[in-house]
Design a protein around this motif. Structure first.
Motif, PDB file in Angstrom:
ATOM      1  N   VAL A 198     -98.155  22.274  35.841  1.00  0.00           N
ATOM      2  CA  VAL A 198     -99.360  22.980  35.411  1.00  0.00           C
ATOM      3  C   VAL A 198     -98.986  23.952  34.300  1.00  0.00           C
ATOM      4  CG1 VAL A 198    -101.276  24.443  36.123  1.00  0.00           C
ATOM      5  CG2 VAL A 198    -100.322  22.770  37.729  1.00  0.00           C
ATOM      6  N   GLY A 199     -99.546  23.739  33.104  1.00  0.00           N
ATOM      7  CA  GLY A 199     -99.211  24.596  31.977  1.00  0.00           C
ATOM      8  C   GLY A 199     -97.758  24.427  31.564  1.00  0.00           C
ATOM      9  N   GLU A 200     -97.258  25.395  30.787  1.00  0.00           N
ATOM     10  CA  GLU A 200     -95.907  25.276  30.247  1.00  0.00           C
ATOM     11  C   GLU A 200     -94.831  25.603  31.271  1.00  0.00           C
ATOM     12  OE1 GLU A 200     -95.496  27.550  26.724  1.00  0.00           O
ATOM     13  OE2 GLU A 200     -96.958  26.383  25.570  1.00  0.00           O
ATOM     14  N   GLN A 201     -95.108  26.550  32.178  1.00  0.00           N
ATOM     15  CA  GLN A 201     -94.080  26.988  33.112  1.00  0.00           C
ATOM     16  C   GLN A 201     -94.585  27.045  34.544  1.00  0.00           C
ATOM     17  OE1 GLN A 201     -92.196  30.649  31.876  1.00  0.00           O
ATOM     18  NE2 GLN A 201     -92.187  30.067  29.720  1.00  0.00           N
ATOM     19  N   GLY A 202     -95.735  26.443  34.796  1.00  0.00           N
ATOM     20  CA  GLY A 202     -96.341  26.539  36.110  1.00  0.00           C
ATOM     21  C   GLY A 202     -95.676  25.660  37.148  1.00  0.00           C
ATOM     22  N   PRO A 203     -96.276  25.569  38.331  1.00  0.00           N
ATOM     23  CA  PRO A 203     -95.689  24.789  39.415  1.00  0.00           C
ATOM     24  C   PRO A 203     -95.832  23.294  39.188  1.00  0.00           C
ATOM     25  CG  PRO A 203     -97.841  25.590  40.055  1.00  0.00           C
ATOM     26  CD  PRO A 203     -97.551  26.207  38.711  1.00  0.00           C
ATOM     27  N   ARG A 204     -95.008  22.520  39.870  1.00  0.00           N
ATOM     28  CA  ARG A 204     -95.166  21.071  39.951  1.00  0.00           C
ATOM     29  C   ARG A 204     -96.168  20.782  41.063  1.00  0.00           C
ATOM     30  NH1 ARG A 204     -90.722  17.980  38.218  1.00  0.00           N
ATOM     31  NH2 ARG A 204     -91.987  16.160  38.780  1.00  0.00           N
ATOM     32  N   LYS A 205     -97.217  20.032  40.739  1.00  0.00           N
ATOM     33  CA  LYS A 205     -98.265  19.748  41.709  1.00  0.00           C
ATOM     34  C   LYS A 205     -98.812  18.352  41.498  1.00  0.00           C
ATOM     35  CE  LYS A 205    -101.403  22.851  42.781  1.00  0.00           C
ATOM     36  NZ  LYS A 205    -101.108  22.945  44.219  1.00  0.00           N
ATOM     37  N   ASP A 206     -99.566  17.878  42.482  1.00  0.00           N
ATOM     38  CA  ASP A 206    -100.319  16.635  42.314  1.00  0.00           C
ATOM     39  C   ASP A 206    -101.820  16.864  42.440  1.00  0.00           C
ATOM     40  OD1 ASP A 206    -101.078  16.211  45.288  1.00  0.00           O
ATOM     41  OD2 ASP A 206     -98.898  16.298  45.381  1.00  0.00           O
ATOM     42  N   THR A 207    -102.214  18.075  42.854  1.00  0.00           N
ATOM     43  CA  THR A 207    -103.624  18.433  43.001  1.00  0.00           C
ATOM     44  C   THR A 207    -103.800  19.851  42.470  1.00  0.00           C
ATOM     45  OG1 THR A 207    -103.702  17.094  45.037  1.00  0.00           O
ATOM     46  CG2 THR A 207    -105.569  18.558  44.609  1.00  0.00           C
ATOM     47  N   VAL A 208    -104.796  20.048  41.588  1.00  0.00           N
ATOM     48  CA  VAL A 208    -104.960  21.355  40.970  1.00  0.00           C
ATOM     49  C   VAL A 208    -106.441  21.692  40.869  1.00  0.00           C
ATOM     50  CG1 VAL A 208    -104.979  20.446  38.601  1.00  0.00           C
ATOM     51  CG2 VAL A 208    -104.258  22.812  39.010  1.00  0.00           C
ATOM     52  N   ILE A 209    -106.769  22.943  41.135  1.00  0.00           N
ATOM     53  CA  ILE A 209    -108.142  23.422  41.029  1.00  0.00           C
ATOM     54  C   ILE A 209    -108.492  23.657  39.558  1.00  0.00           C
ATOM     55  CG2 ILE A 209    -109.663  25.389  41.503  1.00  0.00           C
ATOM     56  CD1 ILE A 209    -108.287  25.667  44.218  1.00  0.00           C
ATOM     57  N   VAL A 210    -109.646  23.112  39.137  1.00  0.00           N
ATOM     58  CA  VAL A 210    -110.158  23.327  37.788  1.00  0.00           C
ATOM     59  C   VAL A 210    -111.516  24.022  37.930  1.00  0.00           C
ATOM     60  CG1 VAL A 210    -110.707  22.289  35.560  1.00  0.00           C
ATOM     61  CG2 VAL A 210    -109.018  21.190  37.060  1.00  0.00           C
ATOM     62  N   LEU A 211    -111.585  25.255  37.475  1.00  0.00           N
ATOM     63  CA  LEU A 211    -112.795  26.050  37.626  1.00  0.00           C
ATOM     64  C   LEU A 211    -113.836  25.697  36.565  1.00  0.00           C
ATOM     65  CD1 LEU A 211    -111.516  29.633  38.495  1.00  0.00           C
ATOM     66  CD2 LEU A 211    -112.110  27.770  40.040  1.00  0.00           C
ATOM     67  N   PRO A 212    -115.111  26.043  36.812  1.00  0.00           N
ATOM     68  CA  PRO A 212    -116.162  25.760  35.835  1.00  0.00           C
ATOM     69  C   PRO A 212    -115.858  26.374  34.475  1.00  0.00           C
ATOM     70  CG  PRO A 212    -117.112  26.500  37.918  1.00  0.00           C
ATOM     71  CD  PRO A 212    -115.637  26.702  38.028  1.00  0.00           C
ATOM     72  N   GLY A 213    -116.067  25.584  33.432  1.00  0.00           N
ATOM     73  CA  GLY A 213    -115.879  26.075  32.085  1.00  0.00           C
ATOM     74  C   GLY A 213    -114.444  26.244  31.650  1.00  0.00           C
ATOM     75  N   ARG A 214    -113.502  25.824  32.463  1.00  0.00           N
ATOM     76  CA  ARG A 214    -112.091  26.019  32.159  1.00  0.00           C
ATOM     77  C   ARG A 214    -111.406  24.695  31.844  1.00  0.00           C
ATOM     78  NH1 ARG A 214    -113.825  30.823  31.360  1.00  0.00           N
ATOM     79  NH2 ARG A 214    -113.815  32.244  33.127  1.00  0.00           N
TER      80      ARG A 214
END
Length: 545
Positions: free
Chosen positions: A493-509
């Motif tokens: 997630v992003g440049e330095q974020g966690p490794r994930k397979d499921t991520v929350i995407v908020l409205p308008g983001r």
């Protein structure tokens, strides 16, 4: 059409000239879909052979059957389960073991098993009709694959809205060189429940498909760019990274089952007026009478018994269909160690926000007494709970809301992957812009404005090439949050974020997720709201043959 960009290096890797690039960019109905890697093809077998293996086999049998389950507090429900247990019995392997899991289908409908979060061989992913045929009533199928990555995972069907019944169970892949030090382990599965109480998930879906018609509500509508969205832009997780929430946003402390209406009043399945600042607005679509922790209601909870001073690892899974949970253990702080199976730099928090399909591992040192583990149904004015008992004393009231729920809640994008799992810096070879579209008015959730067609699952794939660094840009054009899941891979997630397979995407983001295309096949990416996915908020990430 999916929107994507391809850089020069990607074209060289693909062996394409200008003509080939034009064909790839078109990927249109007129040109047809380029050949995709077969789920059982040789590249899939070669990738499986490269996974580190112990040579040991772990045989298990999973029987999907109709049962009556006891939810506690005098509540029973006729539902579908794995072997009559709720949740299903956890499956455990050691990293490198080969899981040999036989599914026996005793249900009146076809089903499958999807192994959520695992990078496994494509033909074992359990997604009819993309990777296999559904297992017919009375039939069986044996899944066989190497479980090479330690972590907290789970499994569930990938057919219709069967996930929102009782068909789910944890899958724990243990690390033979476990770096964490702890005394005990507790697997915690969260779920929102309606099956056999107010109806079935299929009945709920049928009502939701009708949409809101002429309703004046805006929750879940397509909001375009959400230019008037209030709050802080935090890269997809709202304004909560390390944030002290203070109050509970109008939380009454009374568990009304999430109905928001007087007891005894007839309610539909559609939930109106559920809002959450943490989720950027609309919190959910579906009205649930119960919220469960390890299969039990708040009125008659599971009790985890231990001793003061013991250090416990909690492996937490949100198996819900439509609910994010804000989870806290009264009187304690939690040290986050992993998300979606991958280690992160440790962070101490008061509470977690967990979307459907997400997992978190935390460490906690237990105090002396009786403490509630509360799973607040975010924005729905209801909660589930379990109890932790390490000493004498009365259990707290079922409607108690621990103060920790108001404390520091760490967003996933504020976590950082540890050095050993962080993706090395690399310019993406290919970028797919995936717009999340639709709304409650017509209940037309989709990706890039096109609902996924299970009758033609290979149409308009998000194409990738083996060896590429791929970027997925999830752009939320709706008025509701979406937990976006990718099969067969983990992303950063992003440049330095966690490794994930499921991520929350908020409205308008917009949330940017990078992954390495190192697991050939045909893989789903979709919203893990069971109802959003089923009506079409899905897409196919396909490797070129």
């Amino acid at each position: 059409m999916p929107e994507f960009t391809v850089n020069r290096r990607s074209l060289l890797l693909a062996g394409l000239g200008a003509t080939g690039a034009g064909l790839l960019a078109a990927c249109s109905d007129a040109a047809g879909t380029p050949p995709l890697t077969d789920p059982s093809g040789s590249p899939v077998a070669e990738a499986e052979a490269k996974r580190p293996s112990t040579g040991r086999e772990r045989p298990v049998t999973v029987t999907a059957t109709a049962d009556t389950v006891d939810l506690g507090g005098g509540t029973t429900a006729r539902t579908w389960t794995f072997g009559g247990a709720l949740p299903g019995t956890a499956v455990r392997t050691t990293a490198g073991d080969t899981l040999v899991a036989t599914l026996n289908n005793h249900l009146p409908a076809p089903t499958s098993l999807h192994w959520h979060g695992l990078a496994l061989r494509n033909d074992m992913d359990g997604v009819p009709p993309v990777t296999m045929k559904a297992v017919a009533p009375g039939g069986s199928f044996t899944y066989r694959f190497v479980t090479d990555r330690p972590g907290t995972y789970w499994f569930h069907p990938h057919v219709g809205v069967q996930l929102d019944r009782g068909l789910y169970a944890p899958l724990i892949v243990e690390d033979p060189r476990e770096p964490l030090g702890y005394d005990e382990e507790w697997v915690v599965v969260l779920d929102d429940w309606l099956d056999g109480v107010t109806g079935t998930p299929d009945q709920a879906l049928a009502e939701l498909r009708k949409g809101m018609g002429g309703s004046s509500g805006t929750g879940g509508h397509d909001m375009g760019g959400m230019g008037g969205m209030s709050g802080h832009d935090m890269g997809g997780m709202g304004g909560m990274s390390g944030h002290d929430m203070g109050g509970m946003g109008g939380m009454s402390g009374q568990d009304t089952g999430g109905t928001g209406a007087p007891a005894g009043q007839q309610q539909s399945f559609m939930l109106m007026g559920a809002t959450s600042d943490l989720l950027g607005g609309d919190a959910g679509d579906v009205r649930y009478p119960h919220h469960l922790v390890n299969g039990r209601t708040a009125a008659d909870p599971e009790v985890y018994r231990s001793q003061p001073g013991r250090r416990v690892r909690l492996r937490i899974v949100n198996a819900g269909g439509d609910t994010a949970y804000r989870l806290a253990l009264g009187g304690h702080r939690l040290t986050v160690t992993h998300t979606d199976g991958y280690p992160v730099n440790h962070e101490e928090v008061d509470a977690l926000l967990i979307g459907m399909g997400e997992r978190y591992d935390v460490l906690v040192t237990l105090r002396d007494g009786v403490f509630p583990l509360t799973a607040l149904a975010e924005g729905k004015d209801a909660a589930g709970r379990a109890l932790v008992r390490t000493g004498s004393g009365e259990a707290p009231a079922a409607d108690l809301r621990p103060a920790e729920l108001n404390g520091r809640i760490l967003a996933a994008d504020a976590l950082r992957a540890t050095d050993e799992v962080r993706l090395p810096a690399r310019t993406p070879d290919r970028t797919h812009r995936i717009e999340l579209t639709g709304g409650m008015a017509r209940y037309d959730w989709a990706l890039n404005g096109r609902p996924f067609d299970m009758a033609d699952p290979n149409a308009r794939p998000f194409l990738v090439g083996a060896g590429e660094r791929v970027r997925l840009e999830f752009v939320n054009r709706t008025g509701m949050w979406h937990p976006m899941h990718l099969h067969g891979h983990t992303f950063q997630v992003g440049e330095q974020g966690p490794r994930k397979d499921t991520v929350i995407v908020l409205p308008g983001r917009t949330v940017t997720c990078d992954f390495d295309a190192d697991n050939p096949g045909r893989w789903m990416t979709h919203c893990h709201n069971a109802y959003h996915g089923e009506v079409g908020m899905m897409g196919l990430v396909g490797y070129r043959a």
